[in-house]
Every structure is written in C-alpha cells, then in structure tokens.
Write an enzyme that holds these catalytic residues in place. Structure first.
Site, PDB file in Angstrom:
ATOM      1  N   GLU A 174       0.836  -1.200   0.000  1.00 48.71           N
ATOM      2  CA  GLU A 174       0.000   0.000   0.000  1.00 48.71           C
ATOM      3  C   GLU A 174       0.876   1.257   0.000  1.00 48.71           C
ATOM      4  O   GLU A 174       0.636   2.211  -0.743  1.00 48.71           O
ATOM      5  CB  GLU A 174      -0.902  -0.041   1.241  1.00 48.71           C
ATOM      6  CG  GLU A 174      -2.099   0.864   1.162  1.00 48.71           C
ATOM      7  CD  GLU A 174      -2.981   0.733   2.406  1.00 48.71           C
ATOM      8  OE1 GLU A 174      -2.703  -0.109   3.279  1.00 48.71           O
ATOM      9  OE2 GLU A 174      -3.960   1.491   2.494  1.00 48.71           O
TER      10      GLU A 174
HETATM   11  O1  LIG Z   1      -7.015   2.957   3.667  1.00 49.05           O
HETATM   12  P1  LIG Z   1      -7.941   2.397   4.678  1.00 49.05           P
HETATM   13  O2  LIG Z   1      -7.427   2.545   6.063  1.00 49.05           O
HETATM   14  O3  LIG Z   1      -8.394   1.010   4.373  1.00 49.05           O
HETATM   15  O4  LIG Z   1      -9.262   3.312   4.655  1.00 49.05           O
HETATM   16  P2  LIG Z   1     -10.034   3.980   3.423  1.00 49.05           P
HETATM   17  O5  LIG Z   1      -9.302   3.773   2.161  1.00 49.05           O
HETATM   18  O6  LIG Z   1     -11.434   3.571   3.461  1.00 49.05           O
HETATM   19  O7  LIG Z   1      -9.924   5.512   3.814  1.00 49.05           O
HETATM   20  P3  LIG Z   1     -10.121   6.809   2.879  1.00 49.05           P
HETATM   21  O8  LIG Z   1      -8.787   7.304   2.506  1.00 49.05           O
HETATM   22  O9  LIG Z   1     -11.120   6.576   1.833  1.00 49.05           O
HETATM   23  O10 LIG Z   1     -10.745   7.769   3.939  1.00 49.05           O
HETATM   24  C1  LIG Z   1     -10.035   8.031   5.096  1.00 49.05           C
HETATM   25  C2  LIG Z   1     -10.946   8.556   6.127  1.00 49.05           C
HETATM   26  O11 LIG Z   1     -11.449   9.818   5.724  1.00 49.05           O
HETATM   27  C3  LIG Z   1     -12.857   9.832   5.821  1.00 49.05           C
HETATM   28  N1  LIG Z   1     -13.350  10.763   4.799  1.00 49.05           N
HETATM   29  C4  LIG Z   1     -13.630  10.534   3.495  1.00 49.05           C
HETATM   30  N2  LIG Z   1     -14.034  11.674   2.900  1.00 49.05           N
HETATM   31  C5  LIG Z   1     -13.994  12.630   3.858  1.00 49.05           C
HETATM   32  C6  LIG Z   1     -14.287  14.007   3.905  1.00 49.05           C
HETATM   33  O12 LIG Z   1     -14.710  14.651   2.840  1.00 49.05           O
HETATM   34  N3  LIG Z   1     -14.120  14.652   5.059  1.00 49.05           N
HETATM   35  C7  LIG Z   1     -13.686  14.024   6.158  1.00 49.05           C
HETATM   36  N4  LIG Z   1     -13.382  12.739   6.204  1.00 49.05           N
HETATM   37  C8  LIG Z   1     -13.537  12.048   5.075  1.00 49.05           C
HETATM   38  C9  LIG Z   1     -13.292   8.397   5.663  1.00 49.05           C
HETATM   39  O13 LIG Z   1     -14.536   8.182   6.296  1.00 49.05           O
HETATM   40  C10 LIG Z   1     -12.174   7.698   6.399  1.00 49.05           C
HETATM   41  O14 LIG Z   1     -12.391   7.740   7.781  1.00 49.05           O
HETATM   42 CA   LIG Z   2      -7.064   3.816   1.630  1.00 43.47          CA
END
Ligand SMILES: O=P(O)(O)OP(=O)(O)OP(=O)(O)OC[C@H]1O[C@@H](n2cnc3c(O)ncnc32)[C@H](O)[C@@H]1O
Ligand SMILES: [Ca+2]
Length: 499
Positions: A174
């Site tokens: 990753e």
């Molecule tokens: O990499 P992993 O850990 O598996 O997680 P993920 O891929 O699902 O994680 P993301 O980068 O998509 O999102 C990271 C975090 O940011 C949050 N997130 C996404 N869009 C957002 C926004 O516009 N404002 C604030 N938080 C947000 C989301 O709910 C996650 O907690």
């Molecule tokens: Ca991610």
C-alpha cells in the site's frame, strides 16, 4: 550583335532557367511542408483500459484508467478517466452478510461497462485490492474475511472484463504503490530530479514512504525498485490501527477507561477536548471496542455520553497518549518501536490528510499558524459549526477538530516533521487529474507497464525531426541561390574583363 546580347548568349544562367528552377524548388518546398503537416496530424489514438477497486476500510472506490495503446511503457501516459464511489461502507463491514459485499459493487461495475468501449471489455483487467479494514477482519475472523473476498470475486467475474484477482494487499504494498503513483504522475521516475515521499491516511491505517538519506536499519521497512533504469531504495511503513477512525477509537477508549475509573455514573460521561463545546452524543461502549486494535476492557455500563469541550492543547495531549515513544531499538524511531529515518525531501500527503486539511483550510500555512487556526476552530461551539456548514455530513463535521489535531500530532510527534520542513508537505488529492493513492501504482506494477530499464528513445521526436529537415533544406537552398548569384556575378565580371 551588341555587347549585351553577346553576354546573354554566353551566360549559362539564362533568366528563364533561373525562374523555372526557383518555381520548381518553391513548389517542392510547398509539397514537402504540406506532406509533413498532414503526416504530423495526430492520428485517432487507440486506448486501452484497466479497472482497480480500492476496497478501503471506510468505503470502496472503483477507478478506471486509460492509456494510449502504443505508448504504454512511457511514463505519465496512464490517466484516470472515471471514479465511482460504491454506496455504503467498506467490504469488511459485510462480515455478517458476505453476499452483500459482492452485490454492493454492482452499480459501479455497470457504470464501468458503459464507460469502457465494448470492444475493449474482454481485454480490460480488473483488480480488487483490500486494505486495512480487511486486514483487521482477517485478524478477527479469518473465515469471514475469506467469505467476503469470495463474494466480491464471484461478483466481479460476472462482468465482461478480464478478472485478475481480489486480495488483501500488505501495508508495505500500500505504501510503496502510493509512492509509485505520485512519482509516476509527477513524471519524476525517468528524470534525475528528486522524488516525492508519500503520506497516506486512511480510516484504519496510515502509510509513510520516502527515499531516506540514511541506511534503513530494519528489513521490514525497506523496498527496492528498478524503474526506467534507476534504482530506488525506499523506506516504507504502514501503521495498522492508526488510520483516523481507528485512532479516534483508540483515543476515546483511553478517555473512557479513565472516566470509568473516576466515576460510576450511568451512562458514563466522557468529556472530550477534541470535540466542540456543546457537542453531546450517546455512543455504545461496543462501538468503541469493536476492533482488534484494542484489548476489550471491563466497563460496567454499555452506554457513554460523549461530551465535547473543545480545547485544542488538551486534545493534543490526549492524542499523544496513543503513540508509544518510550522505547526504540534502532538509532531512530517514529513510534511504537518502529524504525524511521529522518524525513527527507518533499512529501505529498493524500486521502484523509487532504480531506481534513482542505476542509480546515490548512493546506498552505506554516506549522505555527496551522496550530493557531486549529485551536480557534476546536473552541468554536458545536451549534455554530452546524450552522456554518449545513451541507457537510454531521459525522465528518463533528470529527474535524479531532482529525486535524491527530494529523498534526502524527506528523510532528509521530513522523518527526518540524516547523522547518512543514512546508515540504503538500496536501493533495489529485495529480494531473488522477487521484493520489495506491491503486494506479498497483495496476502499473501488475500490468508491467513500468519497465525496469528506460525505453530506447530516438534522437528527436518525429515533429522535431520534420521541422529540422524542412529548415535544413531551406538553408541549403538559400546557400545554393547565394552561390548561384555569386557565380553569375563573377562570370559577368570576367566576361566584361575579356571584352
Ligand atoms: O485505507 P484504509 O485505512 O483502508 O481506509 P479507506 O481507504 O477507506 O480511507 P479513505 O482514505 O477513503 O478515507 C479516510 C478517512 O477519511 C474519511 N473521509 C472521506 N471523505 C472525507 C471528507 O470529505 N471529510 C472528512 N473525512 C472524510 C473516511 O470516512 C475515512 O475515515
Ligand atoms: Ca485507503
């Protein structure tokens, strides 16, 4: 016959011949220019496509990439043409209903079918990579994680694309593929210029990857690549449980444990400096401890009353408690006994690093100003925050103070960034229209689109070659004309001299 006529007859460069030659040469040049213009006109390009599903802990996104078929090994050629966010939570949340995981992908995969020309479907590879949410589910319940993967596999095989596998990628992959993505998109890989370190903050894990200036003391943190003829020796680490959702749970659990020890009210009141004054939310204890990131503790009540009081510096104090910096078996560590060399060079910080810092308008300030602004934001009453941002999801809105403070603490206390190199971090979402993240690097690697050696290049690009040939021909022609004129004049003078 007078003198003049005599010269005309004797002179081999008779005027009609000269006119004929000039017209002929000009015509030749016009034909040459027209042919090269037509030849150089861009041909309708043939494109190839690839699909990668990023099955993150919080949600799944489908990315569609496109690249010109004949230039697939050149750097910077692949671009993202479409992204689709799968509705609902990440695939790991389907642990009790694995079939739902596969079904959830349906809408976005139908969209992919429409975006990619039908004649390319069968040769379009589809990859699914699952990250920290599935790593945690595997630790908790391996059978459930296998069932979820089998369900998404079954679903993806029903589409007319070339299915290439669904798997949980490692934290190292990753981090490393995130680094490849940002450097590929910035076209850093075939140039002697520096590369960009990669900082990724997800919901359940966070990654740091860069080329350090010192030796990498632990084998687990080192990755070597040979790309476009250059060797890269990368430092990378992925902290499972330190994505922003898991970090919030870790931090809340510590507050809950001390609140529980101090009072036995039911529900237990947990006063939290990382939430705005006036914020009050009822949570179940189970919602905080439903993760293998923490040991279960014995709490008498099942419900907590989560009350904010918005104090940034106390919030930072509480967040520091989730980083263990007391021991280090190497010359340097970030936290939790993990080796980390000093951060070096410029960094791109994406995913939640960007979402949060962009929302808080903190993407371009110094560290001192960032802290000041965050302090003011955290102390703003919850009622005012809701009024100011009526369109933002309340869950996100309530957590920005915590998330911003977590990001600052992770970068400063965890990774050891300082006020001097703070401006080396660029908070970014996209680079040249494609999202920064591990997916593009993953696909480039699996399709062998980044060669180990630099592809052979011609002396000049085709357009440059044609332009050079035209100018060079013109130059020779002008020289030829000048020579003729000179020859003509000297013949005349010589003839006059004879007469
Ligand atoms: O990499 P992993 O850990 O598996 O997680 P993920 O891929 O699902 O994680 P993301 O980068 O998509 O999102 C990271 C975090 O940011 C949050 N997130 C996404 N869009 C957002 C926004 O516009 N404002 C604030 N938080 C947000 C989301 O709910 C996650 O907690
Ligand atoms: Ca991610």
């Amino acid at each position: 016959m007078d003198e003049q006529e005599e010269v005309k007859v004797k002179n081999p460069w008779h005027r009609p011949v000269l006119i004929f030659l000039t017209v002929f040469i000009i015509l030749g040049i016009v034909i040459m220019v027209s042919i090269s213009v037509v030849q150089n006109k861009p041909l309708p390009k043939k494109y190839k496509y690839g699909i990668v599903l990023d099955a993150g802990s919080s949600h799944t996104s489908v990315f569609i990439y496109e690249w010109p078929a004949e230039k697939e090994n050149n750097t910077g050629m692949v671009r993202q043409i479409h992204t689709c966010n799968v509705k609902g939570k990440g695939i790991s949340s389907y642990n009790a209903n694995p079939d739902g995981a596969g079904k959830s992908l349906q809408e976005c995969m139908v969209e992919a079918k429409q975006k990619i020309p039908a004649y390319r479907h069968s040769e379009t590879p589809v990859y699914l990579g699952a990250t920290a949410g599935m790593r945690l589910l595997k630790m908790e319940d391996e059978t459930a994680s296998e069932k979820v993967l089998a369900s998404v596999e079954h679903s993806l095989k029903t589409y007319p694309f070339s299915y290439q596998g669904a798997r949980i990628i490692s934290g190292q992959e990753e981090g490393a593929f995130g680094w490849i993505t940002v450097n590929y998109l910035n076209q850093n890989l075939n140039k002697p210029t520096g590369t960009l370190g990669a900082l990724d903050l997800g919901g359940a894990s966070t990654q740091i990857t860069f080329i350090p200036q010192q030796e990498i003391e632990s084998g687990d943190n080192s990755i070597d690549f040979r790309l476009y003829g250059n060797d890269y020796h990368l430092y990378t680490h992925s902290f499972l449980c330190y994505g922003k959702d898991q970090a919030l749970k870790l931090s809340l659990s510590k507050k809950l444990v001390s609140a529980h020890a101090a009072s036995k009210t039911d529900p237990i009141e947990v006063r939290d400096p990382c939430f705005h004054p006036g914020y009050n939310f009822t949570r179940t204890v189970q919602s905080i401890f439903d993760t293998p990131c923490m040991k279960a503790v014995n709490i008498s009540s099942g419900i907590i009353s989560h009350v904010g009081f918005g104090d940034w510096s106390q919030c930072q104090q509480s967040i520091r408690k989730v980083f263990n910096t007391s021991r280090c078996a190497y010359s340097k560590c970030s936290f939790n006994e993990v080796f980390q060399p000093s951060v070096y060079g410029k960094f791109g910080a994406f995913s939640a690093f960007f979402f949060v810092m962009d929302f808080l308008n903190l993407t371009s300030d110094s560290l001192a100003i960032t802290k000041q602004k965050l302090e003011k934001y955290c102390s703003t009453p919850w009622k005012k925050i809701v009024e100011n941002y009526p369109l933002v999801k309340e869950k996100y809105l309530s957590e920005y103070c915590f998330s911003g403070t977590y990001i600052l603490t992770l970068l400063e206390d965890g990774y050891n960034f300082t006020s001097e190199n703070w401006q080396d971090i660029s908070f970014l979402k996209k680079i040249k229209g494609s999202d920064a993240g591990w997916t593009l690097g993953y696909m480039l690697n699996l399709t062998n689109m980044i060669p180990a050696e630099a592809p052979d290049t011609r002396l000049m690009p085709y357009g440059g070659y044609v332009t050079f040939m035209i100018f060079f021909t013109l130059f020779i022609f002008v020289l030829f004309l000048l020579a003729c004129l000179y020859f003509r004049q000297s013949t005349r003078k010589a003839q006059k001299g004879i007469i």
